[in-house]
Design a protein around this motif. Sequence first.
Motif, PDB file in Angstrom:
ATOM      1  N   PRO A  46       0.861  -1.351   0.219  1.00 29.87           N
ATOM      2  CA  PRO A  46       0.117  -0.185  -0.137  1.00 29.87           C
ATOM      3  C   PRO A  46       0.575   1.642   0.152  1.00 29.87           C
ATOM      4  N   GLU A  47       1.911   0.970   0.879  1.00 28.64           N
ATOM      5  CA  GLU A  47       3.060   2.413   0.651  1.00 28.64           C
ATOM      6  C   GLU A  47       3.511   2.750  -0.807  1.00 28.64           C
ATOM      7  N   LEU A  48       3.999   1.929  -1.167  1.00 23.29           N
ATOM      8  CA  LEU A  48       3.992   1.942  -2.566  1.00 23.29           C
ATOM      9  C   LEU A  48       2.814   2.738  -3.990  1.00 23.29           C
ATOM     10  N   ALA A  49       2.113   1.582  -3.493  1.00 29.21           N
ATOM     11  CA  ALA A  49       0.593   1.876  -4.070  1.00 29.21           C
ATOM     12  C   ALA A  49       0.069   3.606  -4.107  1.00 29.21           C
ATOM     13  N   LYS A  50       0.207   3.790  -2.597  1.00 25.67           N
ATOM     14  CA  LYS A  50      -0.267   5.774  -2.518  1.00 25.67           C
ATOM     15  C   LYS A  50       1.181   6.526  -3.106  1.00 25.67           C
ATOM     16  N   ILE A  51       1.582   6.268  -3.348  1.00 26.37           N
ATOM     17  CA  ILE A  51       3.779   6.909  -4.184  1.00 26.37           C
ATOM     18  C   ILE A  51       2.977   7.467  -5.324  1.00 26.37           C
ATOM     19  N   SER A  52       2.504   6.025  -6.110  1.00 26.32           N
ATOM     20  CA  SER A  52       2.239   5.686  -7.461  1.00 26.32           C
ATOM     21  C   SER A  52       0.452   7.129  -7.831  1.00 26.32           C
ATOM     22  N   PHE A  53      -0.055   6.619  -7.076  1.00 28.50           N
ATOM     23  CA  PHE A  53      -1.316   6.895  -6.930  1.00 28.50           C
ATOM     24  C   PHE A  53      -1.367   8.706  -6.945  1.00 28.50           C
ATOM     25  N   GLU A  54      -0.986   9.277  -6.295  1.00 32.49           N
ATOM     26  CA  GLU A  54      -0.518  10.421  -5.531  1.00 32.49           C
ATOM     27  C   GLU A  54       0.981  11.087  -7.832  1.00 32.49           C
ATOM     28  N   ASN A  55       1.338  10.685  -8.127  1.00 30.74           N
ATOM     29  CA  ASN A  55       2.644  10.944  -9.021  1.00 30.74           C
ATOM     30  C   ASN A  55       1.233  10.761 -10.164  1.00 30.74           C
ATOM     31  N   ALA A  56       0.166   9.736  -9.812  1.00 29.98           N
ATOM     32  CA  ALA A  56      -1.145  10.508 -11.641  1.00 29.98           C
ATOM     33  C   ALA A  56      -1.596  11.320 -11.551  1.00 29.98           C
ATOM     34  N   LEU A  57      -2.186  11.640 -10.034  1.00 27.29           N
ATOM     35  CA  LEU A  57      -2.565  13.367  -9.862  1.00 27.29           C
ATOM     36  C   LEU A  57      -1.523  14.303 -10.410  1.00 27.29           C
ATOM     37  N   LYS A  58      -0.657  14.022  -9.788  1.00 29.24           N
ATOM     38  CA  LYS A  58       0.446  15.056 -10.346  1.00 29.24           C
ATOM     39  C   LYS A  58       1.015  15.449 -11.863  1.00 29.24           C
ATOM     40  N   SER A  59       0.250  14.379 -12.810  1.00 24.25           N
ATOM     41  CA  SER A  59       0.250  14.642 -13.775  1.00 24.25           C
ATOM     42  C   SER A  59      -0.493  14.535 -14.607  1.00 24.25           C
ATOM     43  N   ALA A  60      -1.228  14.117 -13.992  1.00 28.50           N
ATOM     44  CA  ALA A  60      -2.591  14.653 -14.332  1.00 28.50           C
ATOM     45  C   ALA A  60      -4.378  14.553 -13.352  1.00 28.50           C
ATOM     46  N   PRO A  61      -4.484  16.168 -12.692  1.00 26.72           N
ATOM     47  CA  PRO A  61      -5.005  16.539 -11.684  1.00 26.72           C
ATOM     48  C   PRO A  61      -6.389  16.301 -11.303  1.00 26.72           C
TER      49      PRO A  61
END
Length: 228
Positions: free
Chosen positions: A194-209
């Motif tokens: 889940p920790e890595l999942a959170k980072i990936s979701f946050e990175n996705a939102l940085k690219s597409a808010p």
Amino acid sequence: MKKILILLALIALNYPCFSQKIKTPSDTAISWSIYRNALKFNDLDVAKSALFEILAHQPGNQSVYDSLAHLYFRIGAYDQALIACEKAQPTGAIKEIRAYSYRNLGDIKTALPLFEQLFSESSSMENGYQVASMQYSMKRYGECMETAIKIKNHPDAANIKVLITTEQGDNVNVPYLAAAENLMGVVYLETGKPELAKISFENALKSAPEFTLAKKNLASLNNSQPIK
């Protein structure tokens, strides 16, 4: 005897008119013209009829099967598109029609290796995302992660967009970078990270808010709720 000569003369006079009505089998120029004009008017039934008329004269013409494959795929007749693909020249476009037809028919097991081949040949992010999505559906998480990373690292991943349809039927256009990061996040969740999942979701939102799917996934993770 005179009557017979008169009758033969009449037959001779009429014969040229009769012969002019016979079409030569090799003459398909008119049919091709009908096909092209039908496409201009988006009259696909007429276009298809013209192609079959050409096939009647030239059954081995691969360009006709190529055109039929595109036409059937365009109208969503995927079974017929696959039949045409088998007799068409195996160009890149025909390979894609085969892959997408199998996918659209729900035959992921057949579609996946076709997309994998396309991805290896072209490095296209579109083909790569299809590969990753099907690998995820088949629970081949390790391979899915590898493919998603390749998409993420593509030099145009932040600029070129992909259309994603959610389970609710909503369509969203997001950069491939965001789509890959979101998929990686889901895979991390499936594999207990889940920790890595959170980072990936946050990175996705940085690219597409405004990426609502990534927002939902991150919110579900933060609330310790399973992602649906």
